[in-house]
Design a protein around this motif. Structure first.
Motif, PDB file in Angstrom:
ATOM      1  N   LYS A   1      -9.025   6.028  15.109  1.00  0.00           N
ATOM      2  CA  LYS A   1      -8.940   7.109  13.600  1.00  0.00           C
ATOM      3  C   LYS A   1      -7.784   8.162  13.873  1.00  0.00           C
ATOM      4  O   LYS A   1      -7.591   8.692  15.114  1.00  0.00           O
ATOM      5  CB  LYS A   1      -9.936   7.553  13.197  1.00  0.00           C
TER       6      LYS A   1
ATOM      7  N   VAL B   1       0.915   1.302   7.190  1.00  0.00           N
ATOM      8  CA  VAL B   1      -0.683   1.247   6.676  1.00  0.00           C
ATOM      9  C   VAL B   1      -0.460   0.029   5.808  1.00  0.00           C
ATOM     10  O   VAL B   1       0.128  -0.173   4.691  1.00  0.00           O
ATOM     11  CB  VAL B   1      -0.941   2.737   6.025  1.00  0.00           C
ATOM     12  N   TYR B   2      -1.606  -0.733   6.226  1.00  0.00           N
ATOM     13  CA  TYR B   2      -1.623  -1.928   5.283  1.00  0.00           C
ATOM     14  C   TYR B   2      -3.238  -2.539   5.222  1.00  0.00           C
ATOM     15  O   TYR B   2      -4.030  -2.054   6.137  1.00  0.00           O
ATOM     16  CB  TYR B   2      -0.663  -3.137   5.899  1.00  0.00           C
TER      17      TYR B   2
ATOM     18  N   SER C   1       0.765  -1.014  -0.254  1.00  0.00           N
ATOM     19  CA  SER C   1      -0.075  -0.014   0.070  1.00  0.00           C
ATOM     20  C   SER C   1       0.983   1.390   0.030  1.00  0.00           C
ATOM     21  O   SER C   1       1.839   1.342   0.488  1.00  0.00           O
ATOM     22  CB  SER C   1      -0.768  -0.002   1.078  1.00  0.00           C
TER      23      SER C   1
ATOM     24  N   PRO D   1       1.085   5.046   1.616  1.00  0.00           N
ATOM     25  CA  PRO D   1       0.089   5.889   2.204  1.00  0.00           C
ATOM     26  C   PRO D   1      -0.244   7.336   1.896  1.00  0.00           C
ATOM     27  O   PRO D   1       0.325   8.003   1.027  1.00  0.00           O
ATOM     28  CB  PRO D   1       1.287   6.076   3.433  1.00  0.00           C
TER      29      PRO D   1
ATOM     30  N   ASN E   1      -7.934   6.748   7.889  1.00  0.00           N
ATOM     31  CA  ASN E   1      -7.198   5.419   7.951  1.00  0.00           C
ATOM     32  C   ASN E   1      -6.780   4.501   6.864  1.00  0.00           C
ATOM     33  O   ASN E   1      -5.802   3.580   6.996  1.00  0.00           O
ATOM     34  CB  ASN E   1      -8.113   4.314   8.925  1.00  0.00           C
ATOM     35  N   TYR E   2      -7.189   5.168   5.659  1.00  0.00           N
ATOM     36  CA  TYR E   2      -7.070   4.391   4.567  1.00  0.00           C
ATOM     37  C   TYR E   2      -5.754   4.542   3.781  1.00  0.00           C
ATOM     38  O   TYR E   2      -5.348   5.993   3.803  1.00  0.00           O
ATOM     39  CB  TYR E   2      -8.461   4.344   3.563  1.00  0.00           C
ATOM     40  N   ALA E   3      -5.118   3.776   3.113  1.00  0.00           N
ATOM     41  CA  ALA E   3      -4.014   3.980   2.359  1.00  0.00           C
ATOM     42  C   ALA E   3      -4.455   4.948   1.100  1.00  0.00           C
ATOM     43  O   ALA E   3      -5.503   4.832   0.612  1.00  0.00           O
ATOM     44  CB  ALA E   3      -3.352   2.755   1.682  1.00  0.00           C
TER      45      ALA E   3
ATOM     46  N   GLN F   1       0.758   7.948   8.835  1.00  0.00           N
ATOM     47  CA  GLN F   1      -0.031   6.951   8.672  1.00  0.00           C
ATOM     48  C   GLN F   1       0.770   5.309   8.759  1.00  0.00           C
ATOM     49  O   GLN F   1       0.094   4.315   9.173  1.00  0.00           O
ATOM     50  CB  GLN F   1      -0.915   6.747   7.395  1.00  0.00           C
TER      51      GLN F   1
ATOM     52  N   THR G   1      -5.855  -5.117   8.252  1.00  0.00           N
ATOM     53  CA  THR G   1      -6.000  -4.716   9.655  1.00  0.00           C
ATOM     54  C   THR G   1      -7.009  -5.477  10.383  1.00  0.00           C
ATOM     55  O   THR G   1      -7.877  -5.933   9.706  1.00  0.00           O
ATOM     56  CB  THR G   1      -6.195  -3.277   9.949  1.00  0.00           C
TER      57      THR G   1
END
Length: 716
Positions: free
Chosen positions: A580, A558-559, A548, A550, A586-588, A555, A562
């Motif tokens: 959060k 980040v993968y 991923s 980021p 939270n997302y890539a 972040q 999770t």
């Protein structure tokens, strides 16, 4: 040669001769010039006798040199033993393929096996016997430079690639097939989990995470028959890998049933002194031999102190004999007793190295590895358009990456050369563009080219030394000068296509206004041709991220896979009291499995052949995919599952199967993917692997975020 014959050789060897078999020295010790050996000999405090008996050699290059070294070694060795010639052939010998992280983005096991097979051929004909590959460290932190050497963040995908690489390197009959080389699994274990992404740093993972996320890819390679395992530099539970009995005796030997030798990474045995678990070199030697490390790379703790340990306790002679036997068995597995020169052939070397067919394979695999991150209806480019190509990565041969040991810049097809060969009106700047500094001349040139052409292809990225070993970065943006260059070009150009050459996922916020972004990675010898074929549409991009990207470095890590929390972000991202960040999602930015193409593919009619299955079962997943474009495309259909209730918290989604299909223009295909329910096993609290009875969600789509279809099934 039978084991009884190997044991007979060991019986004849003196204790010192046995110890010498455990030593690996670099090629510098085997130069024809005696004066050139003086410095290395003094550094390690060893003599000619030790050099003549060292059991393996690192970094020899060239068929004739390999033959000469082997001949002299056998003549000087008291028992006429052969040596093993090893090297770091990570993603190509002389024909350089894309870096392993890019290979991971192919989602194509045949391509990865082909890379390994060609690498083995070029290596073996040049006299090498073993490669320190595949690196199977799971990676989640792009600050770590060695993500370049991994195939990504997913244990299942990494495991699939592990098998392909071992098969490509070793073939079906390593002893008889001299076009193959032995594979070395590294780095055991969990080197990719270094805290803060800082190379050589401590790793602190739970045993559950270690076993479930990090160990499976190593085990897959061992199950596939890999011949050697290398220790990691890091500690696990405070114990350096090179002295870790639990890792090497209990897990590797007893659980994984690995019978081959273990080699330390460069100087890793002696470095246990720095870790603070060994008081001195003798102590380090004791810890390593007890842990089952058979070969010491480029330090001499064994050479200086094993005999002393044997004098103190006879058990160390047993451990020494055990290590020597494993080393001789590796030499036997390679057929070196019968054929010590193996595949080394100076005449064939000239025919094989960098052959046209190898270049063609390198280009095709590079095309499969590149990931189209953005495309605002500009690509593919019109070959008749006026195109300017410039930037610090446009005209350089620095497209190979840090581990391209034998690769040569002047043999690389540059991005500019590739575009010129395809486009009718491509302007290539003669001005020097630096990676880290814009000059007045380069900025004037950039504005001129940007305003007088229809499209700018701006080639940006890292130098080869900026990713790889000892290349951790706290800031994973492009260098500031390149960001400034982009902004200046963007302000005046009609259309801007950014081609990225780099070894890690980057924070791309500052170039988000580009009309298109192609992640080319370090694409290798044929990189420029591969870039051109994609940009002009001769090839429809099919690469999908295996790691991923980021939104920003804050972040990280980040993968995609999770675990859920007690206050899940997904349920109410707008609420404050959920897990959060306040300033970023939270997302890539670009998630695992993501990648664009020049086609749109629809997913319909997801069906399972059973809604209730057994714990030992196979579920057939059927989905209909339609190419909604007028061009050939390759689609990677990804299958994810979620165990809704587990003994431990389970990830929101886990890749469990995938299939690549080729779709002709406007073609519809019904695709069947088999999901073995044993793949749903995970590590329970007692550290056993088991599949739960209960309900599961199954999701299908083109990447880990856009999962377009879903079904539920139960196991009983």
């Amino acid at each position: 040669m039978k084991q009884t014959e190997l044991l007979a050789i060991i019986e004849k060897m003196s204790p010192k001769e046995k110890v010498d078999q455990l030593l690996q020295l670099a090629a510098d010790f085997y130069t024809d010039n005696a004066e050139d050996r003086t410095g290395p000999m003094d550094n390690l405090n060893i003599n000619e006798t030790t050099i003549d008996n060292a059991g393996s050699i690192l970094g020899v290059s060239g068929a004739q040199k390999a033959i000469d070294i082997q001949k002299n070694y056998i003549e000087n060795n008291p028992h006429n033993l052969p040596t093993i010639l090893m090297a770091d052939i990570i993603h190509g010998f002389r024909t350089i393929f894309p870096i392993p992280l890019a290979l991971g983005c192919t989602w194509n096991t045949d391509a990865v096996e082909e890379m390994a097979s060609i690498s083995a051929l070029e290596s073996s004909v040049s006299g090498l016997h073993l490669t320190f590959s595949p690196m199977l460290d799971l990676v989640r932190d792009p600050r770590w430079g060695r993500v370049l050497e991994s195939t990504g963040e997913d244990p299942y995908l990494n495991s699939v690639y592990a098998k392909s690489m071992v098969k490509g390197y070793q073939g079906d009959n390593l002893k008889e097939d001299v076009t193959k080389v032995a594979a070395c699994v590294k780095h055991f274990a969990a080197y990719g989990g270094a805290i803060g992404g800082r190379d050589y740093n401590t790793v602190d993972v739970s045993e559950t995470t270690l076993r479930e996320k990090y160990l499976p890819s190593y085990q897959a390679a061992i199950d596939a028959g890999a011949k050697l395992v290398m220790t990691a530099f890091n500690t696990i539970e405070g114990v350096p890998a090179s002295g870790n009995k639990k890792l090497f005796r209990d897990v590797l030997r007893d659980e994984f049933e690995f019978k081959g030798p273990v080699i330390s990474d460069w100087a890793a045995i002696k470095e246990m002194i720095n870790h603070g678990v060994a008081a001195n070199e003798k102590d380090a030697a004791r810890l390593a031999i007890e842990a089952g490390v058979d070969i010491e790379m480029m330090t001499t703790c064994y050479d200086k102190h094993l005999l002393e340990l044997i004098d103190e306790d006879a058990k160390y002679m047993d451990l020494l004999d055990e290590a020597v036997l494993r080393i001789l068995e590796l030499k036997n597995d390679l057929g070196l007793f019968e054929n010590p020169y193996r595949g080394a052939d100076p005449v064939k070397e000239k025919e094989v190295i960098l052959s046209e067919s190898h270049r063609e394979s390198a280009r095709e695999i590079a095309e499969k590895s590149m990931v189209l991150l953005e495309n605002k209806e500009i690509l593919p480019l019109d070959k008749t358009a006026k195109i300017a190509v410039f930037g610090p990565k446009a005209t350089t041969g620095d497209l190979m990456g840090a581990w391209s040991w034998q690769g040569k810049f002047d043999e690389v097809i540059t991005i500019a050369e590739g575009l010129v060969s395809k486009g009718e009106h491509v302007s290539v700047s003669t001005t020097n563009y630096d990676l880290f500094e814009n000059t007045a001349e380069s900025l004037v040139d950039a504005k001129e080219l940007a305003t007088t052409n229809d499209v700018v292809v701006l080639a940006l990225g890292e130098a080869d030394w900026m990713s790889g070993e000892a290349a951790s970065r706290s800031d994973i943006k492009l260098p500031q000068s390149q960001i400034e260059l982009f902004k200046i070009v963007r302000s005046v150009a009609k259309k801007v296509v950014v081609v990225l050459v780099n070894g890690r996922p980057l924070d791309l916020t500052d170039i988000s206004e580009a009309d298109a972004i192609l992640e080319a990675w370090f694409p290798g010898t044929e990189g420029g041709n591969a870039v051109a074929n994609i940009l002009f549409g001769d090839v429809n991009p099919s690469g999908r991220l295996s790691m991923s990207f980021p939104e920003n470095v804050g972040q990280v890590p980040v993968y995609y896979n999770t675990e859920n929390t007690g206050r899940p972000y997904e349920a109410a991202p707008e609420e404050k009291y959920v897990s959060k960040y306040l300033d970023v999602s939270n997302y890539a930015k670009y998630p695992f499995g993501y990648g664009l193409s020049y086609s749109s593919v629809s997913y319909d009619n997801l069906a399972l052949d059973k809604e209730i299955g057994e714990i030992e079962d196979t579920i057939k997943v059927t989905v209909t995919v339609t190419n909604q474009s007028d061009r050939l495309t390759t689609e990677t259909i990804q299958v994810y599952t979620r165990d809704l209730v587990g003994e431990t918290a389970r990830p929101l989604k886990e890749l469990k199967a995938f299939k690549q299909v080729e779709l002709a223009a406007n073609e519809t295909k019904e695709v069947v993917i088999e999901l073995e329910t044993k793949k749903l096993a995970y590590v329970h609290q007692d550290l056993s692997w088991a599949v739960d009875a209960g309900e599961f969600n199954l999701m299908v789509g083109p990447n880990s975020r856009e999962l377009k279809l879903a079904k539920s099934f139960s196991l009983r």
